[in-house]
Design a protein around this motif. Structure first.
Motif, PDB file in Angstrom:
ATOM      1  N   PHE A   1       6.700  41.643  73.417  1.00 16.04           N
ATOM      2  CA  PHE A   1       6.749  41.838  74.873  1.00 16.04           C
ATOM      3  C   PHE A   1       5.867  40.809  75.574  1.00 16.04           C
ATOM      4  O   PHE A   1       6.243  40.252  76.612  1.00 16.04           O
ATOM      5  N   VAL A   2       4.684  40.535  75.011  1.00 15.90           N
ATOM      6  CA  VAL A   2       3.773  39.543  75.590  1.00 15.90           C
ATOM      7  C   VAL A   2       4.441  38.179  75.668  1.00 15.90           C
ATOM      8  O   VAL A   2       4.448  37.518  76.722  1.00 15.90           O
ATOM      9  N   TRP A   3       5.004  37.742  74.556  1.00 17.55           N
ATOM     10  CA  TRP A   3       5.592  36.400  74.524  1.00 17.55           C
ATOM     11  C   TRP A   3       6.879  36.323  75.329  1.00 17.55           C
ATOM     12  O   TRP A   3       7.231  35.265  75.857  1.00 17.55           O
ATOM     13  N   THR A   4       7.583  37.433  75.458  1.00 21.00           N
ATOM     14  CA  THR A   4       8.752  37.454  76.343  1.00 21.00           C
ATOM     15  C   THR A   4       8.317  37.255  77.784  1.00 21.00           C
ATOM     16  O   THR A   4       8.952  36.510  78.543  1.00 21.00           O
ATOM     17  N   GLY A   5       7.229  37.904  78.163  1.00 20.70           N
ATOM     18  CA  GLY A   5       6.695  37.719  79.513  1.00 20.70           C
ATOM     19  C   GLY A   5       6.290  36.280  79.773  1.00 20.70           C
ATOM     20  O   GLY A   5       6.563  35.732  80.848  1.00 20.70           O
ATOM     21  N   GLN A   6       5.659  35.639  78.789  1.00 20.88           N
ATOM     22  CA  GLN A   6       5.269  34.240  78.957  1.00 20.88           C
ATOM     23  C   GLN A   6       6.492  33.333  79.016  1.00 20.88           C
ATOM     24  O   GLN A   6       6.508  32.335  79.741  1.00 20.88           O
ATOM     25  N   ALA A   7       7.534  33.682  78.269  1.00 18.62           N
ATOM     26  CA  ALA A   7       8.756  32.870  78.275  1.00 18.62           C
ATOM     27  C   ALA A   7       9.500  32.970  79.595  1.00 18.62           C
ATOM     28  O   ALA A   7      10.135  32.014  80.045  1.00 18.62           O
ATOM     29  N   LEU A   8       9.415  34.148  80.242  1.00 13.41           N
ATOM     30  CA  LEU A   8      10.146  34.368  81.497  1.00 13.41           C
ATOM     31  C   LEU A   8       9.286  34.123  82.728  1.00 13.41           C
ATOM     32  O   LEU A   8       9.796  34.175  83.854  1.00 13.41           O
ATOM     33  N   LEU A   9       8.005  33.880  82.534  1.00 11.10           N
ATOM     34  CA  LEU A   9       7.067  33.772  83.653  1.00 11.10           C
ATOM     35  C   LEU A   9       7.524  32.770  84.702  1.00 11.10           C
ATOM     36  O   LEU A   9       7.577  33.071  85.900  1.00 11.10           O
ATOM     37  N   ALA A  10       7.879  31.566  84.266  1.00 12.69           N
ATOM     38  CA  ALA A  10       8.267  30.522  85.213  1.00 12.69           C
ATOM     39  C   ALA A  10       9.710  30.666  85.660  1.00 12.69           C
ATOM     40  O   ALA A  10      10.026  30.492  86.842  1.00 12.69           O
ATOM     41  N   SER A  11      10.609  30.985  84.740  1.00  9.68           N
ATOM     42  CA  SER A  11      12.032  31.032  85.094  1.00  9.68           C
ATOM     43  C   SER A  11      12.331  32.155  86.082  1.00  9.68           C
ATOM     44  O   SER A  11      13.090  31.979  87.036  1.00  9.68           O
ATOM     45  N   VAL A  12      11.712  33.326  85.889  1.00  7.59           N
ATOM     46  CA  VAL A  12      11.936  34.453  86.791  1.00  7.59           C
ATOM     47  C   VAL A  12      10.950  34.429  87.960  1.00  7.59           C
ATOM     48  O   VAL A  12      11.058  35.239  88.881  1.00  7.59           O
ATOM     49  N   ALA A  13      10.015  33.475  87.928  1.00  7.90           N
ATOM     50  CA  ALA A  13       9.023  33.318  89.007  1.00  7.90           C
ATOM     51  C   ALA A  13       8.238  34.607  89.228  1.00  7.90           C
ATOM     52  O   ALA A  13       8.157  35.134  90.337  1.00  7.90           O
ATOM     53  N   LEU A  14       7.648  35.117  88.142  1.00 10.37           N
ATOM     54  CA  LEU A  14       6.992  36.424  88.186  1.00 10.37           C
ATOM     55  C   LEU A  14       5.701  36.422  89.006  1.00 10.37           C
ATOM     56  O   LEU A  14       5.263  37.474  89.461  1.00 10.37           O
ATOM     57  N   LEU A  15       5.082  35.262  89.173  1.00  6.98           N
ATOM     58  CA  LEU A  15       3.831  35.199  89.924  1.00  6.98           C
ATOM     59  C   LEU A  15       3.996  34.551  91.288  1.00  6.98           C
ATOM     60  O   LEU A  15       3.012  34.320  91.991  1.00  6.98           O
ATOM     61  N   ILE A  16       5.229  34.252  91.668  1.00  8.25           N
ATOM     62  CA  ILE A  16       5.486  33.573  92.945  1.00  8.25           C
ATOM     63  C   ILE A  16       6.095  34.582  93.908  1.00  8.25           C
ATOM     64  O   ILE A  16       7.123  35.203  93.608  1.00  8.25           O
ATOM     65  N   GLY A  17       5.473  34.733  95.076  1.00  5.57           N
ATOM     66  CA  GLY A  17       5.897  35.768  96.011  1.00  5.57           C
ATOM     67  C   GLY A  17       7.016  35.382  96.947  1.00  5.57           C
ATOM     68  O   GLY A  17       7.649  36.245  97.554  1.00  5.57           O
ATOM     69  N   GLY A  18       7.279  34.098  97.100  1.00  8.12           N
ATOM     70  CA  GLY A  18       8.311  33.671  98.044  1.00  8.12           C
ATOM     71  C   GLY A  18       9.010  32.424  97.565  1.00  8.12           C
ATOM     72  O   GLY A  18       8.748  31.912  96.481  1.00  8.12           O
ATOM     73  N   VAL A  19       9.920  31.922  98.380  1.00  8.04           N
ATOM     74  CA  VAL A  19      10.584  30.648  98.101  1.00  8.04           C
ATOM     75  C   VAL A  19       9.831  29.602  98.923  1.00  8.04           C
ATOM     76  O   VAL A  19      10.093  29.424 100.113  1.00  8.04           O
ATOM     77  N   GLY A  20       8.863  28.953  98.279  1.00 13.57           N
ATOM     78  CA  GLY A  20       7.908  28.117  98.995  1.00 13.57           C
ATOM     79  C   GLY A  20       8.520  27.051  99.871  1.00 13.57           C
ATOM     80  O   GLY A  20       8.125  26.869 101.033  1.00 13.57           O
TER      81      GLY A  20
END
Length: 264
Positions: free
Chosen positions: A60-79
């Motif tokens: 689960f940890v590594w899945t989160g790291q793999a999807l972090l950028a593609s799903v934009a998990l830490l980005i709140g908007g479309v900059g």
């Protein structure tokens, strides 16, 4: 063909930032090790916490790291969209013979595809080298995971698009984007799997749209969703994608009736 070209152009655009991709891979990998060892310590004390064994928890940890950028998990908007609204350049976009929402969705799908290949595959591969991950052996599960990831990107974009459209009324949308990013980090399962959350709070968290961004794709990959549960998970993601895109369409319609250029 227009929106396919937009997606392809976005893919090529992000592919030019090679050093940024390398830096992102390094960052995701380092944080993957830190969080993985934290989870190992936690699952040593509480085996089968949330219904996962230790191998599934680390996966689960590594899945989160793999999807972090593609799903934009830490980005709140479309900059970029937020900035175009703030400066008034959005007026040019509205004159294009293309749908504004579909244009930006296509661009985001192109971005997500590049990030999944560039910043997703390598951290997951490194994690598999150093930890006993519970990865599926059959191609069908991987295909369902890719479908679930695509739906996760759509839900993520739809939420971020709504945040960006708020800039039509706000002088600066960065605060709202930050709040949205924090909510996504917590309620997507990035901090802890939502299955770990207690009682009714955990059940509520799994009904929110953020759960469609990480918790559902991770469960698909881990084999925690099969048969009817898998179909319900995909339907859950699709439902939130449709609802949020429809909400974005309504807000867009209200916002573009009268475009106010901030600052003059």
């Amino acid at each position: 063909m227009l929106y396919t070209a937009v997606a392809a152009g976005s893919f090529r655009r992000y592919a030019t930032y090679r050093m940024a991709t390398v830096a992102g891979v390094f960052t995701n990998t380092v944080f993957g090790f830190i969080v993985a060892y934290t989870y190992i310590a936690l699952w040593d004390e509480r085996p089968h916490l949330g219904g996962y064994d230790q191998a599934q928890a680390v996966t689960f940890v590594w899945t989160g790291q793999a999807l972090l950028a593609s799903v934009a998990l830490l980005i709140g908007g479309v900059g970029e969209l937020q900035e175009r609204i703030r400066t008034g350049d959005i007026a040019v976009d509205l004159y294009r013979p293309a749908d504004l929402q579909l244009w930006w969705l296509s661009a985001d799908l192109g971005r997500a595809a590049l990030q999944l290949l560039g910043r997703g595959v390598v951290p997951m591969a490194v994690g598999a080298l150093f930890f006993p991950l519970a990865l599926p052996a059959d191609a069908l599960t991987w295909a369902c995971f890719l479908l679930s990831t695509t739906l996760a990107v759509v839900v993520s974009f739809a939420l971020r698009y709504l945040v960006a459209l708020a800039c039509f009324w706000l002088l600066d949308g960065s605060g709202l984007a930050m709040i949205s990013g924090l909510a996504c980090m917590f309620f997507s399962g990035m901090v802890l799997p939502l299955r770990v959350f207690p009682g009714g709070f955990g059940e509520l968290a799994q009904l929110l749209p953020w759960a469609a961004m990480l918790q559902v794709p991770a469960d698909v990959l881990l084999g925690a969703r099969t048969g009817g549960s898998l179909l319900r998970g995909l339907a859950f993601q699709a439902m939130w994608g449709v609802l949020l895109l429809a909400a974005g369409r309504l807000v867009q319609s209200a916002a573009t009736r009268k475009v106010v250029v901030h600052g003059g």
